[in-house]
Scaffold this active site. Sequence first.
Site, PDB file in Angstrom:
ATOM      1  N   CYS A 109       0.831  -1.205   0.000  1.00 25.65           N
ATOM      2  CA  CYS A 109       0.000   0.000   0.000  1.00 25.65           C
ATOM      3  C   CYS A 109       0.867   1.257   0.000  1.00 25.65           C
ATOM      4  O   CYS A 109       0.557   2.247  -0.665  1.00 25.65           O
ATOM      5  CB  CYS A 109      -0.936   0.003   1.204  1.00 25.65           C
ATOM      6  SG  CYS A 109      -2.108  -1.373   1.194  1.00 25.65           S
ATOM      7  N   GLN A 110       1.952   1.210   0.721  1.00 24.77           N
ATOM      8  CA  GLN A 110       2.881   2.331   0.732  1.00 24.77           C
ATOM      9  C   GLN A 110       3.494   2.540  -0.646  1.00 24.77           C
ATOM     10  O   GLN A 110       3.589   3.671  -1.132  1.00 24.77           O
ATOM     11  CB  GLN A 110       3.962   2.099   1.788  1.00 24.77           C
ATOM     12  CG  GLN A 110       3.412   2.145   3.198  1.00 24.77           C
ATOM     13  CD  GLN A 110       4.412   1.679   4.245  1.00 24.77           C
ATOM     14  OE1 GLN A 110       5.528   1.245   3.927  1.00 24.77           O
ATOM     15  NE2 GLN A 110       4.015   1.765   5.502  1.00 24.77           N
TER      16      GLN A 110
END
Length: 170
Positions: free
Chosen positions: A64-65
């Site tokens: 997600c980062q």
Amino acid sequence: MKETTGKIAFAGNPLTLVGEPIQVGAKAPDFTVLSANLEPVKLSDYDGKVRILAIYPSIDTGVCQAQNRRFNAEASQLGDTAVLSISCDLPFAQSRFCAAEGLDKVVTLSDHKEVDFGSKYGFLIKELRLLARGTVVIDKEGTVKYVEFVPEVTTEPDYDGALDVVKELI
């Protein structure tokens, strides 16, 4: 509310999506989420722009980062385009990550309160009350032009597929 199985998995385990899955060609439903300041934000606040909805489960995971970093890097080259980064994370967590990483081109939005986005676009994971990973591109007139539900939640989306559509629209 409609439930869909077999469309996504987490680490190989099938999950259930809640809501009608958004489709290319549909009029993009308006939704309300929360800003970093806990203020309501609507999709319609960005009318007249091409919009990329970058959807992910949790800012506290590496994938997600990476997704947020990539869309932030691309955003500066996309002209009149709003990159709306949406998850069920609390706005504080989203803001903390973006501040630490220097991400200032994506607009982080939280669907945690009412899961209005997740339910209207079919991205809400029933078992986890998180959003599935994916991307939606909406043109300036509000028509959905690209949809990806990433089949395996632990993998990154097809950035090039979405960005190619955006570049045709700007």
